[in-house]
Scaffold this motif. Structure first.
Motif, PDB file in Angstrom:
ATOM      1  N   LEU A 175     -43.218  -3.903   3.919  1.00 58.94           N
ATOM      2  CA  LEU A 175     -44.214  -2.859   3.713  1.00 58.94           C
ATOM      3  C   LEU A 175     -43.938  -1.655   4.601  1.00 58.94           C
ATOM      4  O   LEU A 175     -43.871  -1.777   5.832  1.00 58.94           O
ATOM      5  N   ALA A 176     -43.770  -0.488   3.984  1.00 52.85           N
ATOM      6  CA  ALA A 176     -43.657   0.778   4.707  1.00 52.85           C
ATOM      7  C   ALA A 176     -45.050   1.398   4.763  1.00 52.85           C
ATOM      8  O   ALA A 176     -45.741   1.505   3.742  1.00 52.85           O
ATOM      9  N   LEU A 177     -45.449   1.833   5.967  1.00 51.77           N
ATOM     10  CA  LEU A 177     -46.836   2.213   6.209  1.00 51.77           C
ATOM     11  C   LEU A 177     -46.935   3.565   6.896  1.00 51.77           C
ATOM     12  O   LEU A 177     -46.040   3.969   7.635  1.00 51.77           O
ATOM     13  N   GLU A 178     -48.047   4.253   6.671  1.00 53.54           N
ATOM     14  CA  GLU A 178     -48.418   5.459   7.423  1.00 53.54           C
ATOM     15  C   GLU A 178     -49.925   5.565   7.469  1.00 53.54           C
ATOM     16  O   GLU A 178     -50.639   4.651   7.068  1.00 53.54           O
ATOM     17  N   GLU A 179     -50.422   6.695   7.992  1.00 46.23           N
ATOM     18  CA  GLU A 179     -51.838   6.813   8.315  1.00 46.23           C
ATOM     19  C   GLU A 179     -52.773   6.838   7.107  1.00 46.23           C
ATOM     20  O   GLU A 179     -53.899   6.366   7.192  1.00 46.23           O
ATOM     21  N   ALA A 180     -52.365   7.447   6.002  1.00 48.38           N
ATOM     22  CA  ALA A 180     -53.365   7.904   5.040  1.00 48.38           C
ATOM     23  C   ALA A 180     -53.126   7.512   3.589  1.00 48.38           C
ATOM     24  O   ALA A 180     -53.725   8.105   2.692  1.00 48.38           O
ATOM     25  N   HIS A 181     -52.254   6.521   3.349  1.00 36.54           N
ATOM     26  CA  HIS A 181     -51.961   6.136   1.970  1.00 36.54           C
ATOM     27  C   HIS A 181     -51.774   4.631   1.872  1.00 36.54           C
ATOM     28  O   HIS A 181     -51.667   3.949   2.896  1.00 36.54           O
ATOM     29  N   PRO A 182     -51.705   4.080   0.663  1.00 39.23           N
ATOM     30  CA  PRO A 182     -51.474   2.643   0.537  1.00 39.23           C
ATOM     31  C   PRO A 182     -50.108   2.235   1.073  1.00 39.23           C
ATOM     32  O   PRO A 182     -49.202   3.057   1.243  1.00 39.23           O
ATOM     33  N   ALA A 183     -49.948   0.943   1.331  1.00 40.59           N
ATOM     34  CA  ALA A 183     -48.662   0.402   1.747  1.00 40.59           C
ATOM     35  C   ALA A 183     -47.661   0.507   0.608  1.00 40.59           C
ATOM     36  O   ALA A 183     -48.010   0.336  -0.563  1.00 40.59           O
ATOM     37  N   THR A 184     -46.403   0.772   0.961  1.00 41.13           N
ATOM     38  CA  THR A 184     -45.326   0.883  -0.022  1.00 41.13           C
ATOM     39  C   THR A 184     -44.351  -0.266   0.179  1.00 41.13           C
ATOM     40  O   THR A 184     -43.844  -0.477   1.281  1.00 41.13           O
ATOM     41  N   ALA A 185     -44.072  -1.027  -0.872  1.00 39.57           N
ATOM     42  CA  ALA A 185     -43.156  -2.164  -0.786  1.00 39.57           C
ATOM     43  C   ALA A 185     -41.719  -1.707  -0.980  1.00 39.57           C
ATOM     44  O   ALA A 185     -41.427  -0.800  -1.774  1.00 39.57           O
ATOM     45  N   MET A 186     -40.810  -2.367  -0.243  1.00 38.13           N
ATOM     46  CA  MET A 186     -39.378  -2.099  -0.353  1.00 38.13           C
ATOM     47  C   MET A 186     -38.630  -3.428  -0.404  1.00 38.13           C
ATOM     48  O   MET A 186     -39.092  -4.438   0.131  1.00 38.13           O
TER      49      MET A 186
END
Length: 463
Positions: free
Chosen positions: A130-141
């Motif tokens: 999971l790639a993550l940041e402050e303000a959006h859903p998690a992104t799978a890689m």
């Protein structure tokens, strides 16, 4: 970008983006331990196109760097996170989004579009990277190829610092400014089970809109720091800073039992300070104790008038919350005097009392907020040991890897990515975790630099 001239400090030197996506087999010096098998992932901001004049390091496009370690060898690869923003700008071949979402500086093609960057953290949970940041859903890689596979539905935003419960495997997370209105004081609390399925999500109001960069979790409690680095939409639209240091707001920490409703949050308070990253927190004799990297003033951001203070570094502090007493004041004491950031520990002790901690230290030899040392603190003895990099070099956040699943706390290796300024390239460093002062036992040389980034995590070859 490399070699261009810019006045923005976040686009110069090793902050500048590297836009190639590469695969390298790395040259090894020393010997990679036979038991070290898996992948170290690191992520950070790496703008795909030249950003606008108010670009801040926190908001560049996410690029993930993977170090796959197996049988004494290391393979490196890096890939952009193909967010909706990255895809839209890639399609049009230029920057479309403003750094802070200012509609006056946003291309009409980007108005109302998803501006997520997935640039702050990268971790393995529920069978997904999971790639993550402050303000959006998690992104799978994909954990091997780093191919982006898309958003993961956890009910909306998932901020960049979830905590994994070592007993249940649950991922405990939060999201701040969690509504459509910009810079709101709404905060969400969520839990995903060990398989990655959302099992809980609730929303509450914080005392004010704060950049709640991270939070704390113990065995039975969760803590939400609301510290006076404030967000204000009206201020930003009037030409002021979107986020600013506003110490008169005071500092608060909301404390809630993990099995209770957000309606039960108890707000503790203390004098203005700021924390990007805690080390760990635990329960002890009717109290909660938390070790954090504490600033007396938030660095990297101005006050409400646009004035910037000195970029004072953080030091390890201990916060104590008396759950049984009548006072809601937080007791704060510094416990170490070596400045630094990115504290880490043996996360098999997450939410529990612990003995060993590590961080990226700052010796202040270069007068910058640039970590140039790796520190280990034994909390049982109070002994601190430090490995200092040569002048001008810098290190990433160190990541602990246990020698085995059953190894004692702190028995294992420490991994970090170092920037070697004289040769303008980077190396993966491997240390014996409790003997960092002896220097790395192995290095893996990347034939170019890895830009400064934020967080990283290890995924064992056993999954």
């Amino acid at each position: 970008m490399d070699g261009s001239v810019t006045t923005n400090p976040f686009l110069r030197g090793n902050y500048a983006p590297v836009r190639s996506e590469d695969d390298f087999e790395l040259k090894i010096t020393g010997e990679i331990p036979a038991g070290l098998a898996g992948s170290l992932y690191r992520t950070g901001p790496n703008p795909q196109f030249e950003p606008d004049s108010d670009y801040h390091w926190f908001v560049g496009d996410g690029m993930v760097h993977g170090f796959h370690v197996d049988a004494g060898k290391v393979r490196y690869l890096n890939r952009y996170v193909r967010t909706p923003k990255w895809k839209l700008e890639n399609e049009h071949g230029r920057r479309l989004f403003n750094t802070w979402g200012d509609p006056r500086k946003t291309d009409p093609l980007a108005m109302g579009q998803d501006g997520g960057v997935a640039n702050t953290n990268i971790l393995w949970h529920g069978g997904k990277l999971l790639a993550l940041e402050e303000a959006h859903p998690a992104t799978a890689m994909d954990p091997i190829t780093l191919e982006t596979t898309g958003y993961v539905d956890l009910g909306g935003k998932v901020t960049a610092h979830p905590k994994i419960d070592p007993d249940t495997g649950e991922m405990v997370f939060f999201a701040y400014m969690d509504e459509a209105m910009p810079f709101s004081n709404k905060v969400s609390y969520g839990v995903a089970d060990a398989a990655g399925r959302l099992v809980r999500r609730e929303t509450f109001e914080a005392p004010y809109c704060s950049m709640i960069h991270d939070f704390l979790v113990t065995e039975h409690y969760v803590l939400f720091p609301v510290l006076p680095l404030t967000g204000d939409f009206a201020r930003a639209m009037a030409g002021g800073p979107a986020f600013a240091w506003e110490p008169d707001k005071g500092a608060y920490v909301g404390v809630m039992r993990r099995d209770a409703s957000v309606d039960t949050i108890r707000w503790f308070h203390t004098e203005a300070n700021y924390v990007f990253h805690p080390m760990n927190a635990w329960e002890e004799d009717g109290r909660i104790v938390a070790d954090v990297m504490q600033y007396e003033r938030a660095p990297l951001f101005p006050d409400v008038n646009g004035e910037r203070g000195d970029n004072a570094a953080a030091r390890m502090a201990r916060w104590t919350f008396d759950l049984s007493g009548a006072s809601d004041h937080i007791k704060r004491d510094y416990i170490d005097d070596l400045p630094g950031e990115f504290p880490r520990f043996d996360e098999r002790r997450a939410g529990l009392s612990y003995r060993h901690g590590w961080w990226a230290g700052q010796t202040a030899r270069n007068g910058e907020i640039r970590p140039d040392a790796i520190a280990h603190l034994d909390l049982a003895t109070g002994k601190r040991s430090v490995f200092e990099l040569p002048f001008g070099d810098a290190t990433s956040e160190p990541v602990f890897v246990p020698r085995s699943a059953s190894a004692e706390e702190g028995d294992g290796w420490l991994l970090a990515v170092a920037y070697r300024a004289p040769v303008d390239r980077s190396e993966l460093l491997v240390f014996e975790a409790q003997d960092v002062a002896a220097g790395p036992i192995a290095t893996a040389q990347v034939p170019r630099r890895v830009p400064f980034g934020f967080h990283g995590n290890w995924r064992s070859a056993q999954g």
